[in-house]
Design an enzyme around this catalytic site. Structure first.
Site, PDB file in Angstrom:
ATOM      1  N   ASP A   1       0.852  -1.202   0.000  1.00 55.76           N
ATOM      2  CA  ASP A   1       0.000   0.000   0.000  1.00 55.76           C
ATOM      3  C   ASP A   1       0.881   1.244   0.000  1.00 55.76           C
ATOM      4  O   ASP A   1       1.718   1.409   0.899  1.00 55.76           O
ATOM      5  CB  ASP A   1      -0.896  -0.009   1.247  1.00 55.76           C
ATOM      6  CG  ASP A   1      -1.817  -1.227   1.250  1.00 55.76           C
ATOM      7  OD1 ASP A   1      -2.681  -1.304   0.367  1.00 55.76           O
ATOM      8  OD2 ASP A   1      -1.632  -2.102   2.121  1.00 55.76           O
TER       9      ASP A   1
ATOM     10  N   ASP B   1       4.479   0.437  -8.050  1.00 51.49           N
ATOM     11  CA  ASP B   1       4.135   1.207  -9.254  1.00 51.49           C
ATOM     12  C   ASP B   1       3.927   2.683  -8.900  1.00 51.49           C
ATOM     13  O   ASP B   1       3.375   3.435  -9.682  1.00 51.49           O
ATOM     14  CB  ASP B   1       2.849   0.651  -9.898  1.00 51.49           C
ATOM     15  CG  ASP B   1       1.679   0.695  -8.948  1.00 51.49           C
ATOM     16  OD1 ASP B   1       1.884   0.951  -7.747  1.00 51.49           O
ATOM     17  OD2 ASP B   1       0.538   0.470  -9.401  1.00 51.49           O
TER      18      ASP B   1
HETATM   19  C1  LIG Z   1      -1.833  -2.866  -2.554  1.00 53.95           C
HETATM   20  S1  LIG Z   1      -2.047  -4.517  -1.980  1.00 53.95           S
HETATM   21  C2  LIG Z   1      -1.013  -5.458  -3.099  1.00 53.95           C
HETATM   22  C3  LIG Z   1      -1.336  -6.910  -3.099  1.00 53.95           C
HETATM   23  C4  LIG Z   1      -0.466  -7.832  -3.967  1.00 53.95           C
HETATM   24  N1  LIG Z   1       0.902  -7.916  -3.476  1.00 53.95           N
HETATM   25  C5  LIG Z   1      -0.491  -7.439  -5.424  1.00 53.95           C
HETATM   26  O1  LIG Z   1       0.567  -7.121  -5.960  1.00 53.95           O
HETATM   27  O2  LIG Z   1      -1.582  -7.451  -6.029  1.00 53.95           O
HETATM   28  C6  LIG Z   1      -1.153  -4.564  -0.450  1.00 53.95           C
HETATM   29  C7  LIG Z   1      -1.590  -5.728   0.430  1.00 53.95           C
HETATM   30  O3  LIG Z   1      -0.750  -5.789   1.590  1.00 53.95           O
HETATM   31  C8  LIG Z   1      -1.541  -6.176   2.695  1.00 53.95           C
HETATM   32  N2  LIG Z   1      -0.835  -5.733   3.905  1.00 53.95           N
HETATM   33  C9  LIG Z   1      -0.513  -4.460   4.239  1.00 53.95           C
HETATM   34  N3  LIG Z   1       0.170  -4.431   5.392  1.00 53.95           N
HETATM   35  C10 LIG Z   1       0.307  -5.731   5.801  1.00 53.95           C
HETATM   36  C11 LIG Z   1       0.915  -6.339   6.925  1.00 53.95           C
HETATM   37  N4  LIG Z   1       1.524  -5.616   7.860  1.00 53.95           N
HETATM   38  N5  LIG Z   1       0.861  -7.685   7.029  1.00 53.95           N
HETATM   39  C12 LIG Z   1       0.237  -8.424   6.072  1.00 53.95           C
HETATM   40  N6  LIG Z   1      -0.367  -7.911   4.984  1.00 53.95           N
HETATM   41  C13 LIG Z   1      -0.327  -6.566   4.849  1.00 53.95           C
HETATM   42  C14 LIG Z   1      -2.888  -5.495   2.442  1.00 53.95           C
HETATM   43  O4  LIG Z   1      -3.945  -6.138   3.112  1.00 53.95           O
HETATM   44  C15 LIG Z   1      -3.023  -5.615   0.924  1.00 53.95           C
HETATM   45  O5  LIG Z   1      -3.711  -6.777   0.548  1.00 53.95           O
END
Ligand SMILES: C[S@@+](CC[C@H](N)C(=O)[O-])C[C@H]1O[C@@H](n2cnc3c(N)ncnc32)[C@H](O)[C@@H]1O
Length: 238
Positions: free
Chosen positions: A143, A179
Site C-alpha cells: 500500500d 508502481d
Molecule cells: C496494494 S495490496 C497489493 C497486493 C499484492 N501484493 C499485489 O501485488 O496485487 C497490499 C496488500 O498488503 C496487505 N498488507 C498491508 N500491510 C500488511 C501487513 N503488515 N501484514 C500483512 N499484509 C499486509 C494489504 O492487506 C493488501 O492486501
C-alpha cells in the site's frame, strides 16, 4: 511517542494504537473463498499463536524458503510457488478474502509447497520466523499511502527492514516492487541508508523486472499506458 512512554501508557492500561501498514477491512468472503478456507486452512494455514516455526517440520523437508508479505489475492504468489516446486513459500496477508482467494488458486494449482498466515506480517516476522531462516523476502506493490501525512504507515521503513534483515540468511534477498514512483524513491532511500545490505542493481538504483516475478494484469495495462513499475533487490551482507 517514545517506546518507553508507549510501554508506560500500556502498563497504565491506556489503549494506544501503534502505527500499522494496513486498515483491517471486513470484506465478505465469496462462497468459493469460504469453501477453500474450510478445506485447505487445516493443511496450509499457519497461526501467529503457534509461535516460532520449525520449517523442516512444517514443509516436511529442507528447502530454501521464500516469504511474501501482503500477497493480496495471491495470484503471483501461487504462480511463483507453482514455478518453483523445489522451494518452500510462505505468504502473509491480513485480508481474509485474499487468503481465501489464494487458497482457491493454490488448490487449483495442486500446490504442496505453500503455507499462509492471516496476520500482521510485522508480528509474524518478529515472533514466528527464526533468524537466518529465509532465502528471500518479497513485498510486491505494498500500500503506497499516497498522502504525505500517511507516509509513516508505509511498510518499508528503516526499523522494519532492520527487524527483517536477521530473518534472511546471509546472502538472502529482499525483493521489493511498486508502481508508485514516490514510494520507489522512498524504498531506495530507506534501503540505501540501511547498514549491511547490498543493492543488486549495477547502477545502485532499480533493476528490470526479474523473470521470477509474474507480470500482473494490472501491470500489463499500466505498461501500455506508459506507467512505470520499479523493482529493487538488496542482499543481506551482514
Ligand atoms: C496494494 S495490496 C497489493 C497486493 C499484492 N501484493 C499485489 O501485488 O496485487 C497490499 C496488500 O498488503 C496487505 N498488507 C498491508 N500491510 C500488511 C501487513 N503488515 N501484514 C500483512 N499484509 C499486509 C494489504 O492487506 C493488501 O492486501
Amino acid at each position: 511517542m517514545s517506546d518507553s512512554n508507549l510501554e508506560q501508557a500500556q502498563a497504565d492500561g491506556k489503549y494506544i494504537r501503534t502505527v500499522r501498514s494496513f486498515v483491517k477491512r471486513e470484506g465478505r468472503l465469496t462462497k468459493g473463498q469460504a469453501a477453500a478456507l474450510e478445506r485447505s486452512w487445516p493443511i496450509m494455514g499457519l497461526t501467529h499463536q503457534q509461535g516460532l516455526l520449525d520449517l523442516t517440520q512444517v514443509f516436511g523437508r529442507e528447502a530454501p524458503t521464500v516469504l511474501e508479505i501482503g500477497f493480496g489475492m495471491g495470484k503471483s504468489l501461487v504462480a511463483m510457488a507453482a514455478a518453483a516446486p523445489e522451494k518452500n513459500f510462505i505468504g502473509i496477508e491480513v485480508h481474509r478474502p485474499g487468503v481465501g482467494a489464494c487458497l482457491m488458486e493454490a488448490e487449483t494449482a495442486g500446490l504442496t509447497n505453500l503455507r499462509v498466515y492471516e496476520h500482521d506480517a510485522v508480528e509474524v516476522l518478529r515472533d514466528c520466523i527464526a533468524d537466518g531462516a529465509l532465502d528471500t523476502v518479497q513485498v510486491f506493490f505494498p500500500d503506497p499511502w499516497h498522502k504525505k501525512r500517511h507516509h509513516k504507515r508505509r511498510l518499508i521503513q528503516p526499523a522494519f527492514v532492520e527487524a527483517l534483515r536477521p530473518k534472511l540468511a546471509l546472502g538472502g534477498v529482499l525483493h521489493l516492487a511498486t508502481d508508485w514512483e514516490n514510494y520507489a524513491e522512498h524504498m531506495l532511500e530507506v534501503m540505501s541508508g540501511a547498514a549491511n545490505w547490498r543493492n543488486l542493481a549495477e547502477d545502485q538504483g532499480y533493476i528490470p523486472r526479474p523473470s521470477e516475478r509474474p507480470l500482473t494484469k494490472f501491470e500489463q495495462r499500466g505498461e501500455r499506458l506508459g506507467h512505470g513499475v520499479w523493482d529493487l533487490k538488496f542482499s543481506r551482507i551482514g
